[in-house]
Design a protein around this motif. Structure first.
Motif, PDB file in Angstrom:
ATOM      1  N   ILE A  32       0.823  -1.138  -0.048  1.00 54.67           N
ATOM      2  CA  ILE A  32       0.003   0.092  -0.029  1.00 54.67           C
ATOM      3  C   ILE A  32       0.831   1.149   0.093  1.00 54.67           C
ATOM      4  CG2 ILE A  32      -1.865   1.476   1.230  1.00 54.67           C
ATOM      5  CD1 ILE A  32      -2.870  -1.483   1.610  1.00 54.67           C
ATOM      6  N   TYR A  33       0.683   2.256  -0.932  1.00 54.40           N
ATOM      7  CA  TYR A  33       1.655   3.035  -1.234  1.00 54.40           C
ATOM      8  C   TYR A  33       0.774   4.486  -0.802  1.00 54.40           C
ATOM      9  CZ  TYR A  33       4.416   0.005  -4.101  1.00 54.40           C
ATOM     10  OH  TYR A  33       5.112  -0.830  -4.433  1.00 54.40           O
ATOM     11  N   THR A  34       1.437   5.340   0.226  1.00 56.19           N
ATOM     12  CA  THR A  34       0.665   6.368   0.704  1.00 56.19           C
ATOM     13  C   THR A  34       1.688   7.633   0.270  1.00 56.19           C
ATOM     14  OG1 THR A  34       0.019   5.301   2.729  1.00 56.19           O
ATOM     15  CG2 THR A  34      -0.196   7.510   3.018  1.00 56.19           C
ATOM     16  N   ASP A  35       0.863   8.438  -0.484  1.00 59.11           N
ATOM     17  CA  ASP A  35       1.572   9.655  -0.870  1.00 59.11           C
ATOM     18  C   ASP A  35       1.710  10.864   0.377  1.00 59.11           C
ATOM     19  OD1 ASP A  35       2.664  12.186  -1.965  1.00 59.11           O
ATOM     20  OD2 ASP A  35       1.056  12.225  -3.354  1.00 59.11           O
ATOM     21  N   LEU A  36       2.970  11.223   0.772  1.00 56.59           N
ATOM     22  CA  LEU A  36       2.882  12.191   1.901  1.00 56.59           C
ATOM     23  C   LEU A  36       3.286  13.578   1.514  1.00 56.59           C
ATOM     24  CD1 LEU A  36       4.963   9.823   4.509  1.00 56.59           C
ATOM     25  CD2 LEU A  36       2.379  10.189   4.325  1.00 56.59           C
ATOM     26  N   GLY A  46       7.280   9.345  -0.360  1.00 60.78           N
ATOM     27  CA  GLY A  46       5.997   8.451   0.018  1.00 60.78           C
ATOM     28  C   GLY A  46       6.399   7.191   0.994  1.00 60.78           C
ATOM     29  N   LEU A  47       5.462   6.463   1.583  1.00 59.96           N
ATOM     30  CA  LEU A  47       5.609   5.458   2.228  1.00 59.96           C
ATOM     31  C   LEU A  47       4.801   4.317   1.621  1.00 59.96           C
ATOM     32  CD1 LEU A  47       6.194   4.571   5.320  1.00 59.96           C
ATOM     33  CD2 LEU A  47       3.875   5.220   5.909  1.00 59.96           C
ATOM     34  N   SER A  48       5.610   3.245   1.950  1.00 65.55           N
ATOM     35  CA  SER A  48       4.984   1.933   1.459  1.00 65.55           C
ATOM     36  C   SER A  48       4.993   0.983   2.611  1.00 65.55           C
ATOM     37  CB  SER A  48       5.984   1.167   0.305  1.00 65.55           C
ATOM     38  OG  SER A  48       6.972   0.901   0.635  1.00 65.55           O
ATOM     39  N   THR A  49       3.660   0.353   2.561  1.00 66.90           N
ATOM     40  CA  THR A  49       3.729  -0.720   3.875  1.00 66.90           C
ATOM     41  C   THR A  49       3.137  -1.932   3.169  1.00 66.90           C
ATOM     42  OG1 THR A  49       1.582   0.303   4.148  1.00 66.90           O
ATOM     43  CG2 THR A  49       3.345   0.935   5.714  1.00 66.90           C
ATOM     44  N   PRO A  50       3.229  -3.107   3.880  1.00 71.95           N
ATOM     45  CA  PRO A  50       2.620  -4.461   3.269  1.00 71.95           C
ATOM     46  C   PRO A  50       0.974  -4.363   3.378  1.00 71.95           C
ATOM     47  CG  PRO A  50       4.319  -4.845   4.633  1.00 71.95           C
ATOM     48  CD  PRO A  50       4.315  -3.475   4.812  1.00 71.95           C
TER      49      PRO A  50
END
Length: 196
Positions: A2-6, A11-15
């Motif tokens: 899951i990619y989160t645009d900050l 950006g942040l990616s989490t499983p």
């Protein structure tokens, strides 16, 4: 993932919480081959997968053939599920070469295929190029690696310098002739490399 645009920050990616980063629904992961589900197979290196698809109930000759080609071009360390965007230019060229080895083409042009390779992998690549030539193919390699130059049948050296200072054929002949001639910077470095 899951990619989160900050916005202003990286950006942040989490499983994914549902599949835990395995990329498949639980129902799919229930199916196995040789005791491995699809997510486990995709995390295997090419070398490990070659063993896996060569033995027992997981033996699949078609997969074995493709994986052998990948290992032959020095990509045995890659994982099967590795995205293409994570590959270097040299790795992408060797991947393309592996896919083309089964085709009937007669000419291969490679641009710096040794980029990022360990010396042992360069030797493996040279062996593959020899097999291609022995099978009647023409192989043209644009390369700065001295081991590749020393191994070539014929060298065309462009120069006399790099970039806008180049573009002229300053030497053509065998590596032995280039070492003996030493009239170009490449010839001087190749002579030093081979200890002549």
């Amino acid at each position: 993932m899951i990619y989160t645009d900050l916005a202003m920050m990286a950006g942040l990616s989490t499983p994914c919480e549902v599949c835990e980063g395995k990329r498949f629904q639980a129902e799919v992961l229930e199916y196995t081959l040789g005791g491995q589900d699809i997510s486990q197979v995709l995390t295997m290196s090419v070398e490990r997968a070659l063993e896996f698809f060569s033995e027992g109930e997981s033996r699949i000759p078609a997969a074995q053939k493709i994986l052998t080609r990948l290992a032959d071009v020095g990509l045995g360390y890659l994982t099967l599920g590795q995205p293409l965007t994570a590959l270097s230019g040299g790795e992408r060229q060797r991947l393309k070469l592996a896919t083309q080895m089964s085709e009937s083409g007669g000419i291969y042009v490679l641009d710096e295929p040794t980029t990022g390779l360990h010396l042992a992998d360069v030797e493996q690549l040279l062996g593959l190029l020899d097999r291609l030539v022995d099978s009647g193919k023409s192989v043209i390699v644009i390369e700065h690696h001295q081991a590749v130059m020393a191994h070539a049948d014929w060298i065309v050296d462009l120069g006399p310098g790099a970039g806008h200072e180049g573009g002229t054929v300053v030497f053509q002949g065998t590596p032995a002739q280039m070492v003996q001639d030493r009239s170009t910077l490449t010839g001087q470095h190749l002579a030093e490399y081979v200890g002549a």
